[in-house]
Design a protein around this motif. Structure first.
Motif, PDB file in Angstrom:
ATOM      1  N   ILE A 173       8.563   8.814  -1.191  1.00 50.87           N
ATOM      2  CA  ILE A 173       9.276   9.507  -0.113  1.00 50.87           C
ATOM      3  C   ILE A 173       8.363   9.574   1.110  1.00 50.87           C
ATOM      4  N   PRO A 174       8.733   8.923   2.204  1.00 48.72           N
ATOM      5  CA  PRO A 174       7.843   8.912   3.369  1.00 48.72           C
ATOM      6  C   PRO A 174       7.862  10.216   4.146  1.00 48.72           C
ATOM      7  N   GLY A 175       6.909  10.335   5.051  1.00 48.91           N
ATOM      8  CA  GLY A 175       6.870  11.463   5.964  1.00 48.91           C
ATOM      9  C   GLY A 175       7.738  11.212   7.178  1.00 48.91           C
ATOM     10  N   ALA A 176       7.525  11.994   8.224  1.00 51.02           N
ATOM     11  CA  ALA A 176       8.345  11.904   9.432  1.00 51.02           C
ATOM     12  C   ALA A 176       8.142  10.566  10.138  1.00 51.02           C
ATOM     13  N   ALA A 177       9.215  10.102  10.775  1.00 49.27           N
ATOM     14  CA  ALA A 177       9.152   8.943  11.666  1.00 49.27           C
ATOM     15  C   ALA A 177       8.565   7.707  10.991  1.00 49.27           C
ATOM     16  N   SER A 178       8.888   7.531   9.715  1.00 50.51           N
ATOM     17  CA  SER A 178       8.243   6.458   8.940  1.00 50.51           C
ATOM     18  C   SER A 178       9.266   5.602   8.212  1.00 50.51           C
ATOM     19  N   ALA A 179       9.138   4.302   8.373  1.00 55.84           N
ATOM     20  CA  ALA A 179       9.916   3.349   7.586  1.00 55.84           C
ATOM     21  C   ALA A 179       9.273   3.202   6.209  1.00 55.84           C
ATOM     22  N   PRO A 180      10.027   2.730   5.224  1.00 55.69           N
ATOM     23  CA  PRO A 180       9.451   2.569   3.883  1.00 55.69           C
ATOM     24  C   PRO A 180       8.334   1.544   3.824  1.00 55.69           C
ATOM     25  N   GLY A 181       8.201   0.701   4.849  1.00 55.85           N
ATOM     26  CA  GLY A 181       7.136  -0.303   4.853  1.00 55.85           C
ATOM     27  C   GLY A 181       5.738   0.277   4.784  1.00 55.85           C
ATOM     28  N   TYR A 182       5.575   1.556   5.174  1.00 53.12           N
ATOM     29  CA  TYR A 182       4.262   2.183   5.072  1.00 53.12           C
ATOM     30  C   TYR A 182       3.710   2.155   3.645  1.00 53.12           C
ATOM     31  N   TRP A 183       4.597   2.032   2.670  1.00 49.52           N
ATOM     32  CA  TRP A 183       4.187   2.065   1.272  1.00 49.52           C
ATOM     33  C   TRP A 183       3.859   0.690   0.705  1.00 49.52           C
ATOM     34  N   HIS A 184       3.953  -0.382   1.474  1.00 52.34           N
ATOM     35  CA  HIS A 184       3.964  -1.720   0.866  1.00 52.34           C
ATOM     36  C   HIS A 184       2.689  -2.052   0.093  1.00 52.34           C
ATOM     37  N   LEU A 185       1.533  -1.604   0.554  1.00 55.38           N
ATOM     38  CA  LEU A 185       0.291  -1.905  -0.173  1.00 55.38           C
ATOM     39  C   LEU A 185       0.248  -1.156  -1.502  1.00 55.38           C
ATOM     40  N   LEU A 186       0.698   0.086  -1.496  1.00 52.50           N
ATOM     41  CA  LEU A 186       0.756   0.847  -2.748  1.00 52.50           C
ATOM     42  C   LEU A 186       1.812   0.257  -3.681  1.00 52.50           C
ATOM     43  N   GLU A 187       2.942  -0.151  -3.129  1.00 50.26           N
ATOM     44  CA  GLU A 187       3.975  -0.793  -3.949  1.00 50.26           C
ATOM     45  C   GLU A 187       3.391  -1.984  -4.707  1.00 50.26           C
ATOM     46  N   ASP A 188       2.643  -2.819  -3.999  1.00 51.12           N
ATOM     47  CA  ASP A 188       2.048  -4.009  -4.634  1.00 51.12           C
ATOM     48  C   ASP A 188       1.124  -3.603  -5.775  1.00 51.12           C
ATOM     49  N   GLU A 189       0.325  -2.566  -5.547  1.00 49.56           N
ATOM     50  CA  GLU A 189      -0.614  -2.118  -6.576  1.00 49.56           C
ATOM     51  C   GLU A 189       0.121  -1.595  -7.810  1.00 49.56           C
ATOM     52  N   LEU A 190       1.165  -0.822  -7.597  1.00 52.69           N
ATOM     53  CA  LEU A 190       1.895  -0.248  -8.726  1.00 52.69           C
ATOM     54  C   LEU A 190       2.670  -1.312  -9.490  1.00 52.69           C
TER      55      LEU A 190
END
Length: 225
Positions: A7-24
């Motif tokens: 779940i992202p914070g304010a003013a954030s697209a889900p792309g902010y998570w992409h490096l963590l997504e790859d790791e998981l």
């Protein structure tokens, strides 16, 4: 296999998570990075939570990870779907009847930030330093494409639950965050959750600056379930 719901914070697209997504995913887990309607003036916290429900679909074995303002959404989500673990990642912790816009004054945030800025000898208003002081410059440059506008609508209405959800909860604090200073967050976590937070290196955006260590921490939490 677990499903991590990010779940992202304010003013954030889900792309902010992409490096963590790859790791998981490399560790064999499913990941859902939720796309919140943050630019929609008709959408409040209820709509944010519903967006997360829709993104999850029929997945189960859920570990919800909420960042910053996402703490208000994730705690509502936990009342709508079965959640095995809630991880608040440098997140805002709501209390009953409190609107997100009131959180800042209620927690004493402004004073804490002023005191931190004075200790650091830092001029307020340097957004890059404030959010990304421990993130590689090339990653910071790429992160600009994940920025969005943020409607004020979800900040206006009170968080509606009578208490925080009865879900196993961990708070993961990043020690180098200048936006939410560590000393301030330790106090808020103690007052609102009654626990001692876990801590790791990183600024306000550890999913970009420390994705591997963050994934390791999350997987360690999963192993304890």
């Amino acid at each position: 296999m677990a499903t991590y719901v990010l779940i992202p914070g304010a003013a954030s697209a889900p792309g902010y998570w992409h490096l963590l997504e790859d790791e998981l995913r490399a560790r064999g887990q499913d990941v859902v990075a939720v796309d919140l309607p943050c630019e929609d003036d008709s959408a409040g916290l209820a709509e944010y939570a519903q967006a997360a429900v829709d993104a999850i679909g029929d997945r189960r074995d859920l570990i919800v990870v909420a960042h910053s303002l996402g703490g208000f959404t994730a705690t509502l989500l936990c009342e709508r779907v079965p959640v095995d673990l809630l991880v608040l990642l440098q997140a805002m912790i709501p209390k009953p009847g409190e609107a997100p816009g009131e959180w800042w004054a209620n927690t004493g945030y402004e004073q804490a930030r002023r005191e931190q800025d004075e200790r650091d000898g830092r001029e307020p208003g340097d957004a890059v330093d404030l959010f990304y002081n421990d993130t590689p410059p090339e990653v910071v440059a790429e992160a600009a494409k994940y920025e969005r506008g943020q409607s004020g609508t979800p900040m206006e209405k009170p968080w509606p639950l009578p208490a925080l959800p009865d879900v196993p909860t961990r708070f993961l604090l990043t020690r180098d965050d200048l936006f939410f200073p560590a000393e301030f967050m330790r106090r808020v976590v103690r007052e609102r959750l009654g626990i001692v937070p876990d801590e790791m290196p990183g600024d306000h955006m550890p999913m970009l600056g420390h994705p591997k260590e963050l994934a390791d921490r999350l997987e360690a939490y999963r192993a304890e379930l």
